[in-house]
Scaffold this motif. Structure first.
Motif, PDB file in Angstrom:
ATOM      1  N   ILE A 248       0.850  -1.182   0.000  1.00 32.66           N
ATOM      2  CA  ILE A 248       0.000   0.000   0.000  1.00 32.66           C
ATOM      3  C   ILE A 248       0.893   1.242   0.000  1.00 32.66           C
ATOM      4  O   ILE A 248       1.788   1.386   0.836  1.00 32.66           O
ATOM      5  N   ALA A 249       0.641   2.133  -0.949  1.00 31.12           N
ATOM      6  CA  ALA A 249       1.513   3.286  -1.166  1.00 31.12           C
ATOM      7  C   ALA A 249       1.175   4.430  -0.220  1.00 31.12           C
ATOM      8  O   ALA A 249       0.608   5.445  -0.614  1.00 31.12           O
ATOM      9  N   LEU A 250       1.547   4.265   1.055  1.00 35.33           N
ATOM     10  CA  LEU A 250       1.467   5.347   2.024  1.00 35.33           C
ATOM     11  C   LEU A 250       2.868   5.915   2.202  1.00 35.33           C
ATOM     12  O   LEU A 250       3.775   5.177   2.584  1.00 35.33           O
TER      13      LEU A 250
ATOM     14  N   ASP B  16       5.044   1.453   6.028  1.00 38.40           N
ATOM     15  CA  ASP B  16       5.266   0.082   5.555  1.00 38.40           C
ATOM     16  C   ASP B  16       3.966  -0.688   5.788  1.00 38.40           C
ATOM     17  O   ASP B  16       3.711  -1.190   6.892  1.00 38.40           O
ATOM     18  N   VAL B  17       3.128  -0.760   4.762  1.00 34.36           N
ATOM     19  CA  VAL B  17       1.816  -1.399   4.853  1.00 34.36           C
ATOM     20  C   VAL B  17       1.648  -2.348   3.672  1.00 34.36           C
ATOM     21  O   VAL B  17       1.923  -1.983   2.530  1.00 34.36           O
ATOM     22  N   ALA B  18       1.200  -3.568   3.957  1.00 30.89           N
ATOM     23  CA  ALA B  18       0.970  -4.555   2.905  1.00 30.89           C
ATOM     24  C   ALA B  18      -0.349  -5.270   3.160  1.00 30.89           C
ATOM     25  O   ALA B  18      -0.765  -5.446   4.310  1.00 30.89           O
TER      26      ALA B  18
ATOM     27  N   LEU C 165      -3.824  -7.732   6.712  1.00 29.67           N
ATOM     28  CA  LEU C 165      -3.174  -6.431   6.559  1.00 29.67           C
ATOM     29  C   LEU C 165      -2.007  -6.362   7.545  1.00 29.67           C
ATOM     30  O   LEU C 165      -2.196  -6.616   8.734  1.00 29.67           O
ATOM     31  N   ARG C 166      -0.814  -6.002   7.048  1.00 33.38           N
ATOM     32  CA  ARG C 166       0.342  -5.845   7.926  1.00 33.38           C
ATOM     33  C   ARG C 166       0.760  -4.379   7.961  1.00 33.38           C
ATOM     34  O   ARG C 166       0.972  -3.758   6.919  1.00 33.38           O
ATOM     35  N   MET C 167       0.894  -3.829   9.174  1.00 31.53           N
ATOM     36  CA  MET C 167       1.373  -2.460   9.360  1.00 31.53           C
ATOM     37  C   MET C 167       2.675  -2.536  10.140  1.00 31.53           C
ATOM     38  O   MET C 167       2.737  -3.167  11.198  1.00 31.53           O
ATOM     39  N   ALA C 168       3.721  -1.900   9.634  1.00 30.63           N
ATOM     40  CA  ALA C 168       5.038  -2.005  10.257  1.00 30.63           C
ATOM     41  C   ALA C 168       5.798  -0.690  10.099  1.00 30.63           C
ATOM     42  O   ALA C 168       5.248   0.322   9.638  1.00 30.63           O
TER      43      ALA C 168
END
Length: 211
Positions: free
Chosen positions: A13-15, A19-21, A174-177
């Motif tokens: 995900i382009a934030l 780092d989001v996938a 959803l992974r947020m890192a």
């Protein structure tokens, strides 16, 4: 999906600076259906009290904090001691950990009973999660809209593109890192006319030495 690039079944995900996938179909439909039905029955769903604008109110969803012994979590000035892992979640956390290359020792289970249940803007930045936590969020049930909003300094005006929304379908992960929690808030807004439930599982790693 706008703002995403795909690789090996997952989408980055382009934030900016985050780092989001997203794995849109991390669980197949049959397994997701079975897990959803089981968790509705075996999780000890509770209505938690939180502080909002100086008042104590019922959280607009049902929740349960689950984890290893000692993995207590403090949210909205309330300390939650973990309940034991149900077998279905104990097995699932190993698979989620492998997908995200992280060891998780706890999970917050949320049950959104219908479109009136929601989650307000916040960041998962409690001290016991560490500086750059990895949060893995598994969605089950009806698809809901999930939003990110760039954090702003007090008095800083909103800018175009500050808010980004994506759909979280049944069985998605959803992974947020990285710096995601430092730079962004996220929410799950209400959805008018929706009368079916959703379960969300947010796997975390609590620093038990901080207690």
């Amino acid at each position: 999906m706008s703002g995403a690039t795909a690789s090996g079944g997952w989408q980055r995900i382009a934030l900016p600076e985050a780092d989001v996938a997203l794995w849109p179909h991390w669980l197949d439909a049959g397994e997701a259906d079975a897990l959803f039905a089981e968790l509705q029955q075996v999780v000890a769903w509770e209505s938690h009290r939180i502080r909002l604008f100086g008042r104590e109110v019922a959280s607009p969803r049902l929740s349960c904090w689950i984890g290893d012994p000692g993995a207590a979590y403090t949210y909205s000035r309330t300390r939650f001691e973990p309940r034991p892992w149900p077998p279905a979640l104990a097995a699932l956390r190993e698979r989620v950990g492998q997908a995200c290359a992280t060891h998780f020792n706890s999970v917050l289970a949320n049950l959104y009973r219908d479109g009136r249940d929601a989650m307000g803007w916040h960041s998962d930045d409690e001290p016991e999660l560490g500086v750059q936590p990895v949060i893995a969020s598994l969605s089950l049930g009806v698809e809901r809209r999930f939003r990110f909003r760039r954090r702003r300094a007090r008095g800083e005006p909103a800018r175009p593109g500050d808010t980004f929304a994506l759909a979280l379908p049944h069985g998605s992960l959803l992974r947020m890192a990285g710096t995601t929690q430092q730079l962004y808030r996220h929410d799950l807004p209400r959805m008018r006319g929706l009368d079916v439930p959703r379960i969300n599982l947010t796997f975390r790693c609590i620093d038990t030495s901080a207690h």
